[in-house]
Design a protein around this motif. Structure first.
Motif, PDB file in Angstrom:
ATOM      1  N   LYS A 196      -2.365 -20.987  12.096  1.00 46.44           N
ATOM      2  CA  LYS A 196      -0.888 -20.737  12.415  1.00 46.44           C
ATOM      3  C   LYS A 196      -0.998 -20.429  13.962  1.00 46.44           C
ATOM      4  CE  LYS A 196       0.620 -19.393   7.999  1.00 46.44           C
ATOM      5  NZ  LYS A 196       1.417 -20.358   7.419  1.00 46.44           N
ATOM      6  N   THR A 197       0.173 -20.752  14.566  1.00 51.39           N
ATOM      7  CA  THR A 197       0.465 -20.408  15.921  1.00 51.39           C
ATOM      8  C   THR A 197       0.792 -18.955  16.122  1.00 51.39           C
ATOM      9  OG1 THR A 197       2.925 -20.799  15.847  1.00 51.39           O
ATOM     10  CG2 THR A 197       1.476 -22.839  16.444  1.00 51.39           C
ATOM     11  N   THR A 198       0.861 -18.483  17.407  1.00 46.19           N
ATOM     12  CA  THR A 198       1.207 -17.130  17.491  1.00 46.19           C
ATOM     13  C   THR A 198       2.469 -16.738  17.065  1.00 46.19           C
ATOM     14  OG1 THR A 198      -0.303 -17.125  19.427  1.00 46.19           O
ATOM     15  CG2 THR A 198       1.096 -15.398  19.361  1.00 46.19           C
ATOM     16  N   ALA A 199       3.602 -17.751  17.330  1.00 46.67           N
ATOM     17  CA  ALA A 199       4.554 -17.471  16.739  1.00 46.67           C
ATOM     18  C   ALA A 199       5.038 -17.395  15.451  1.00 46.67           C
ATOM     19  CB  ALA A 199       5.681 -18.670  17.630  1.00 46.67           C
ATOM     20  N   GLU A 200       4.216 -18.144  14.612  1.00 42.52           N
ATOM     21  CA  GLU A 200       4.107 -18.165  13.121  1.00 42.52           C
ATOM     22  C   GLU A 200       3.659 -16.861  12.712  1.00 42.52           C
ATOM     23  OE1 GLU A 200       4.066 -22.810  11.728  1.00 42.52           O
ATOM     24  OE2 GLU A 200       2.011 -21.827  12.479  1.00 42.52           O
ATOM     25  N   LEU A 201       2.614 -16.295  13.238  1.00 42.32           N
ATOM     26  CA  LEU A 201       2.149 -14.958  12.957  1.00 42.32           C
ATOM     27  C   LEU A 201       2.942 -13.917  13.269  1.00 42.32           C
ATOM     28  CD1 LEU A 201      -1.719 -15.843  14.074  1.00 42.32           C
ATOM     29  CD2 LEU A 201      -0.680 -15.623  11.652  1.00 42.32           C
ATOM     30  N   LYS A 202       3.717 -14.102  14.350  1.00 43.93           N
ATOM     31  CA  LYS A 202       4.636 -13.157  14.773  1.00 43.93           C
ATOM     32  C   LYS A 202       5.674 -12.916  13.593  1.00 43.93           C
ATOM     33  CE  LYS A 202       7.245 -11.411  18.803  1.00 43.93           C
ATOM     34  NZ  LYS A 202       7.449 -11.705  20.227  1.00 43.93           N
ATOM     35  N   ASP A 203       6.409 -14.152  13.336  1.00 43.03           N
ATOM     36  CA  ASP A 203       7.428 -14.111  12.110  1.00 43.03           C
ATOM     37  C   ASP A 203       6.802 -13.668  10.883  1.00 43.03           C
ATOM     38  OD1 ASP A 203       9.133 -15.205  14.192  1.00 43.03           O
ATOM     39  OD2 ASP A 203       8.691 -17.322  13.373  1.00 43.03           O
ATOM     40  N   LEU A 204       5.605 -13.773  10.610  1.00 43.40           N
ATOM     41  CA  LEU A 204       5.021 -13.163   9.089  1.00 43.40           C
ATOM     42  C   LEU A 204       4.963 -11.746   9.209  1.00 43.40           C
ATOM     43  CD1 LEU A 204       2.202 -15.585   8.275  1.00 43.40           C
ATOM     44  CD2 LEU A 204       4.208 -15.044   6.845  1.00 43.40           C
ATOM     45  N   CYS A 205       4.592 -11.297  10.586  1.00 42.61           N
ATOM     46  CA  CYS A 205       4.495  -9.855  10.602  1.00 42.61           C
ATOM     47  C   CYS A 205       5.866  -9.210  10.802  1.00 42.61           C
ATOM     48  CB  CYS A 205       3.714  -9.497  11.946  1.00 42.61           C
ATOM     49  SG  CYS A 205       2.061  -9.635  11.897  1.00 42.61           S
ATOM     50  N   ARG A 206       6.835 -10.051  11.282  1.00 47.41           N
ATOM     51  CA  ARG A 206       8.031  -9.277  11.358  1.00 47.41           C
ATOM     52  C   ARG A 206       8.641  -9.233  10.015  1.00 47.41           C
ATOM     53  NH1 ARG A 206      11.118 -13.127  14.872  1.00 47.41           N
ATOM     54  NH2 ARG A 206       9.716 -12.270  16.336  1.00 47.41           N
ATOM     55  N   ILE A 224      -3.452 -11.502  13.179  1.00 48.64           N
ATOM     56  CA  ILE A 224      -4.374 -11.796  11.800  1.00 48.64           C
ATOM     57  C   ILE A 224      -4.831 -10.615  11.346  1.00 48.64           C
ATOM     58  CG2 ILE A 224      -6.538 -13.089  11.270  1.00 48.64           C
ATOM     59  CD1 ILE A 224      -5.817 -15.185  13.188  1.00 48.64           C
ATOM     60  N   THR A 225      -5.220  -9.634  12.075  1.00 54.67           N
ATOM     61  CA  THR A 225      -6.011  -8.381  11.861  1.00 54.67           C
ATOM     62  C   THR A 225      -4.885  -7.369  10.880  1.00 54.67           C
ATOM     63  OG1 THR A 225      -7.200  -8.324  13.442  1.00 54.67           O
ATOM     64  CG2 THR A 225      -7.066  -6.190  12.474  1.00 54.67           C
ATOM     65  N   SER A 226      -3.789  -7.494  11.278  1.00 56.69           N
ATOM     66  CA  SER A 226      -2.617  -6.610  10.665  1.00 56.69           C
ATOM     67  C   SER A 226      -2.311  -7.212   9.441  1.00 56.69           C
ATOM     68  CB  SER A 226      -1.475  -6.630  11.556  1.00 56.69           C
ATOM     69  OG  SER A 226      -1.849  -5.932  12.618  1.00 56.69           O
ATOM     70  N   LEU A 227      -2.136  -8.925   9.232  1.00 53.39           N
ATOM     71  CA  LEU A 227      -2.009  -9.465   8.051  1.00 53.39           C
ATOM     72  C   LEU A 227      -3.068  -9.387   7.021  1.00 53.39           C
ATOM     73  CD1 LEU A 227      -0.097 -12.243   9.643  1.00 53.39           C
ATOM     74  CD2 LEU A 227       1.087 -10.946   8.070  1.00 53.39           C
ATOM     75  N   MET A 228      -4.311  -9.531   7.452  1.00 55.50           N
ATOM     76  CA  MET A 228      -5.424  -9.249   6.671  1.00 55.50           C
ATOM     77  C   MET A 228      -5.549  -7.996   5.932  1.00 55.50           C
ATOM     78  SD  MET A 228      -6.776 -12.223   6.191  1.00 55.50           S
ATOM     79  CE  MET A 228      -8.373 -11.888   5.651  1.00 55.50           C
ATOM     80  N   ALA A 229      -5.349  -6.789   6.678  1.00 55.93           N
ATOM     81  CA  ALA A 229      -5.343  -5.418   6.002  1.00 55.93           C
ATOM     82  C   ALA A 229      -4.242  -4.973   5.396  1.00 55.93           C
ATOM     83  CB  ALA A 229      -5.330  -4.504   7.103  1.00 55.93           C
ATOM     84  N   PHE A 230      -2.940  -5.718   5.605  1.00 54.04           N
ATOM     85  CA  PHE A 230      -1.744  -5.355   4.791  1.00 54.04           C
ATOM     86  C   PHE A 230      -1.899  -5.286   3.298  1.00 54.04           C
ATOM     87  CE2 PHE A 230       2.357  -7.065   3.049  1.00 54.04           C
ATOM     88  CZ  PHE A 230       3.085  -5.973   3.005  1.00 54.04           C
ATOM     89  N   PRO A 231      -2.434  -6.300   2.634  1.00 55.66           N
ATOM     90  CA  PRO A 231      -2.204  -5.942   1.016  1.00 55.66           C
ATOM     91  C   PRO A 231      -3.112  -4.921   0.599  1.00 55.66           C
ATOM     92  CG  PRO A 231      -2.670  -8.326   1.819  1.00 55.66           C
ATOM     93  CD  PRO A 231      -2.634  -7.702   2.989  1.00 55.66           C
ATOM     94  N   ALA A 232      -4.301  -4.740   1.088  1.00 55.83           N
ATOM     95  CA  ALA A 232      -5.199  -3.799   0.772  1.00 55.83           C
ATOM     96  C   ALA A 232      -4.611  -2.084   1.046  1.00 55.83           C
ATOM     97  CB  ALA A 232      -6.494  -3.801   1.567  1.00 55.83           C
ATOM     98  N   ILE A 233      -4.011  -2.253   2.001  1.00 51.84           N
ATOM     99  CA  ILE A 233      -3.391  -0.689   2.780  1.00 51.84           C
ATOM    100  C   ILE A 233      -2.142  -0.600   1.522  1.00 51.84           C
ATOM    101  CG2 ILE A 233      -2.006   0.152   4.344  1.00 51.84           C
ATOM    102  CD1 ILE A 233      -3.809  -1.233   6.380  1.00 51.84           C
ATOM    103  N   ALA A 234      -1.270  -1.545   1.264  1.00 56.68           N
ATOM    104  CA  ALA A 234       0.042  -1.622   0.416  1.00 56.68           C
ATOM    105  C   ALA A 234      -0.401  -1.259  -0.847  1.00 56.68           C
ATOM    106  CB  ALA A 234       0.498  -3.086   0.471  1.00 56.68           C
ATOM    107  N   LEU A 235      -1.563  -1.883  -1.587  1.00 57.10           N
ATOM    108  CA  LEU A 235      -2.086  -1.439  -2.783  1.00 57.10           C
ATOM    109  C   LEU A 235      -2.403   0.159  -2.838  1.00 57.10           C
ATOM    110  CD1 LEU A 235      -3.816  -4.406  -4.111  1.00 57.10           C
ATOM    111  CD2 LEU A 235      -1.717  -3.613  -4.821  1.00 57.10           C
TER     112      LEU A 235
END
Length: 81
Positions: free
Chosen positions: A10-20, A37-48
């Motif tokens: 994904k592009t940086t803009a697409e990743l930014k949209d996912l984080c938003r 990418i680091t934030s999106l990879m850690a998100f599910p584990a932290i949420a659970l």
């Protein structure tokens, strides 16, 4: 959620949209894809983990689901007017 390879293409803009969309902030410098990418990879584990500790979002009971359904039924649906 996403694999690392799915995020890396994904592009940086697409990743930014996912984080938003998920309310995440990039880890480190927002100019680099790896920060998102680091934030999106850690998100599910932290949420659970937070869910198990009773923080943040909680699982709804069956009664709560029924109450939401009842409220939606009573509101009906909007008309074209």
């Amino acid at each position: 959620m996403f694999t690392r390879s799915e995020l890396e293409i994904k592009t940086t803009a697409e990743l930014k949209d996912l984080c938003r969309r998920y309310g995440l902030k990039p880890t480190g410098n927002a100019g680099y894809k790896v920060s998102y990418i680091t934030s999106l990879m850690a998100f599910p584990a932290i949420a659970l983990h937070q869910m198990n500790e009773g923080k943040g979002l909680r699982r709804l009971t069956f009664d709560a689901y029924q109450n939401i359904g009842t409220a939606l039924d009573q509101m009906n649906s909007p008309t074209d007017e």
